[in-house]
Design an enzyme around this catalytic site. Structure first.
Site, PDB file in Angstrom:
ATOM      1  N   GLU A   1       3.394   1.453   2.519  1.00  0.00           N
ATOM      2  CA  GLU A   1       4.460   0.438   2.384  1.00  0.00           C
ATOM      3  C   GLU A   1       4.408  -0.641   3.450  1.00  0.00           C
ATOM      4  O   GLU A   1       5.441  -1.178   3.852  1.00  0.00           O
ATOM      5  CB  GLU A   1       5.845   1.114   2.428  1.00  0.00           C
ATOM      6  CG  GLU A   1       5.917   2.408   1.656  1.00  0.00           C
ATOM      7  CD  GLU A   1       7.320   2.952   1.486  1.00  0.00           C
ATOM      8  OE1 GLU A   1       7.833   3.517   2.448  1.00  0.00           O
ATOM      9  OE2 GLU A   1       7.895   2.792   0.401  1.00  0.00           O
TER      10      GLU A   1
ATOM     11  N   ASP B   1       0.823  -1.206   0.000  1.00  0.00           N
ATOM     12  CA  ASP B   1       0.000   0.000   0.000  1.00  0.00           C
ATOM     13  C   ASP B   1       0.860   1.262   0.000  1.00  0.00           C
ATOM     14  O   ASP B   1       2.085   1.203   0.058  1.00  0.00           O
ATOM     15  CB  ASP B   1      -0.939  -0.004   1.210  1.00  0.00           C
ATOM     16  CG  ASP B   1      -0.205   0.243   2.516  1.00  0.00           C
ATOM     17  OD1 ASP B   1       0.847  -0.397   2.752  1.00  0.00           O
ATOM     18  OD2 ASP B   1      -0.651   1.098   3.302  1.00  0.00           O
TER      19      ASP B   1
HETATM   20  C1  NOJ Z   1       9.005   2.953   6.492  1.00  0.00           C
HETATM   21  C2  NOJ Z   1       7.799   3.283   5.687  1.00  0.00           C
HETATM   22  O1  NOJ Z   1       8.102   4.254   4.780  1.00  0.00           O
HETATM   23  C3  NOJ Z   1       6.657   3.630   6.594  1.00  0.00           C
HETATM   24  O2  NOJ Z   1       5.545   4.027   5.873  1.00  0.00           O
HETATM   25  C4  NOJ Z   1       6.354   2.419   7.378  1.00  0.00           C
HETATM   26  O3  NOJ Z   1       5.342   2.684   8.300  1.00  0.00           O
HETATM   27  C5  NOJ Z   1       7.573   1.893   8.072  1.00  0.00           C
HETATM   28  N1  NOJ Z   1       8.723   1.791   7.210  1.00  0.00           N
HETATM   29  C6  NOJ Z   1       7.297   0.536   8.640  1.00  0.00           C
HETATM   30  O4  NOJ Z   1       7.062  -0.393   7.622  1.00  0.00           O
HETATM   31  C1  NOJ Z   2       6.737   6.756   4.215  1.00  0.00           C
HETATM   32  C2  NOJ Z   2       5.373   6.868   3.665  1.00  0.00           C
HETATM   33  O1  NOJ Z   2       4.561   5.913   4.318  1.00  0.00           O
HETATM   34  C3  NOJ Z   2       5.362   6.618   2.185  1.00  0.00           C
HETATM   35  O2  NOJ Z   2       4.073   6.857   1.693  1.00  0.00           O
HETATM   36  C4  NOJ Z   2       6.336   7.557   1.486  1.00  0.00           C
HETATM   37  O3  NOJ Z   2       6.366   7.260   0.122  1.00  0.00           O
HETATM   38  C5  NOJ Z   2       7.710   7.436   2.095  1.00  0.00           C
HETATM   39  N1  NOJ Z   2       7.662   7.577   3.513  1.00  0.00           N
HETATM   40  C6  NOJ Z   2       8.661   8.497   1.543  1.00  0.00           C
HETATM   41  O4  NOJ Z   2       8.197   9.773   1.878  1.00  0.00           O
END
Ligand code: NOJ
Ligand code: NOJ
Length: 398
Positions: free
Chosen positions: A177, A174
């Site tokens: 991520e 999603d």
């Molecule tokens: C980094 C991701 O970008 C973030 O969206 C996520 O919540 C954490 N890792 C844990 O998976």
């Molecule tokens: C974490 C977020 O969850 C994700 O949507 C985003 O693409 C990355 N950070 C980078 O900003």
């Protein structure tokens, strides 16, 4: 150079709008990176966000394009760099790859992949740019780099549309991520990319592809209906989860609102900003986040203006911007998305209250990180998140 000029302008009497624009510029083509790459944040540790994410970059470049009146020549050459960089990305690994090193190298460590919203978002941004170039008689550049009616696809938009049209039924990670399954966010941007892509395919003399993209688009739109929960009166974030995190019992997620904004379906149609299902979901998100974040108990700023609740990703979120064993916080980009939703619904008063909220937590100098602390309101997570600034520009564009 343009960054320098804007920095000077900004230091005199800067609006959040000018600051946001100048920070977008700073994020693009950094000196140690490839031309056309976009850093998600300058933060290189705790957390390390010094990468080109396909999603963030597409959203940032969309804002850069829409602000072209500020510096048309710079915008055109920057978007062209982004196109060339994107083609290199496409040739490096598969199109669902979520992020690259800033020099374009493949990111080889574990990550939530694939993320199939990226190619759809990139196509949506680049179709606008391609039409703009064509209006300036740059058809040859468009055919060479953006859309040529041929298979295998060797141009960025065509490759993205082929990927989306052949893979949308597969599960992916999603927008956050974390969860592997079928997501409203991913599906709605895919449906819209193929719809607009079908129109653009015709403009490029590719009628058979147009039929195929349009058929797939209609199937995806149809699949969106099953995300509506009449029982909960919300649009559910994910169906058929097959892997990844399993903590979202509520099914509630502001990613649904982001999807509606990023798909940008004309008003009056299903899943547009004025669809009652979208507005109902927004209401529920607001009331849930109002309750769970202590900071939302403060409802006025010192000037006596109303502060709408700070909005996070989803209520069960445990990502504090660095680790995932904490409690999640409100985010600038999700809170500003609510402002955008209400501006687009012609409720400027309500929209302004969300901007009052983010302004209240924005640091001196207009700095916006990824998040602001749920209890103390101070900034959390990646500093100067480029997407935070893009969301501000998008929310406030007239
Ligand atoms: C980094 C991701 O970008 C973030 O969206 C996520 O919540 C954490 N890792 C844990 O998976
Ligand atoms: C974490 C977020 O969850 C994700 O949507 C985003 O693409 C990355 N950070 C980078 O900003």
């Amino acid at each position: 150079m343009i960054g320098l000029i804007l920095t000077l302008v900004v230091s005199v009497q800067a609006s959040q709008n000018d600051i946001s624009w100048s920070r977008l510029i700073d994020a693009i083509s950094p000196s140690d990176g490839a031309k056309g790459a976009v850093m998600a944040s300058p933060s290189r540790s705790y957390p390390d966000y010094y990468y080109h994410w396909i999603r963030d970059a597409a959203l940032v470049m969309n804002e850069v394009f829409l602000e072209k009146h500020r510096a048309p020549e710079w915008v055109e050459s920057t978007l062209k760099d982004y196109v060339l960089f994107s083609r290199q990305n496409q040739l490096t690994v598969n199109l669902g790859e979520p992020k690259f090193h800033i020099d374009g190298a493949e990111y080889k460590l574990d990550w939530g992949r694939p993320q199939n919203d990226g190619p759809a978002l990139r196509a949506l941004t680049l179709i606008k740019f391609a039409r703009y170039l064509k209006a300036q008689n740059q058809d040859a550049w468009v055919v060479q780099n953006l859309y040529k009616a041929e298979i295998p696809a060797n141009t960025v938009i065509k490759a993205d549309l082929e990927y989306v049209s052949h893979h949308w039924q597969e599960p992916s990670f999603d927008v956050w991520e974390e969860v592997f399954g079928h997501h409203f966010y991913t599906r709605i941007v895919q449906a819209r990319a193929l719809e607009v892509g079908a129109e653009f395919a015709l403009e490029q003399g590719d009628p058979e592809a147009a039929v195929w993209y349009s058929e797939q688009s209609q199937k995806i739109y149809k699949s969106l209906d099953s995300f509506w929960s009449s029982e909960k009166q919300i649009i559910l974030v994910t169906l058929n989860r097959v892997g990844g995190l399993y903590i979202k019992n509520s099914g509630l997620d502001s990613a649904v609102i982001l999807g509606v904004l990023h798909a940008d379906i004309p008003k009056g149609r299903a899943w547009a900003v004025d669809d009652s299902r979208v507005l109902k979901t927004a209401k529920v998100l607001e009331s849930v986040f109002r309750e769970i974040y202590q900071i939302n108990q403060v409802t006025k700023n010192p000037a006596g203006e109303t502060l709408a609740p700070g909005i996070g990703r989803y209520p069960e979120d445990r990502y504090d911007g660095i680790t995932t064993d904490k409690l999640g916080n409100p985010w600038f980009l999700t809170t500003q998305a609510f402002a955008e939703l209400y501006f687009k619904n012609e409720m400027p008063q309500k929209a302004q209250e969300f901007l009052n909220r983010t302004k209240y937590h924005t640091a001196v100098g207009g700095h916006q990180s990824e998040q602001f602390d749920r209890s103390y309101g101070v900034m959390r997570g990646a500093r100067d998140l480029t997407w935070s600034y893009a969301s501000y520009l998008s929310a406030t564009r007239k």
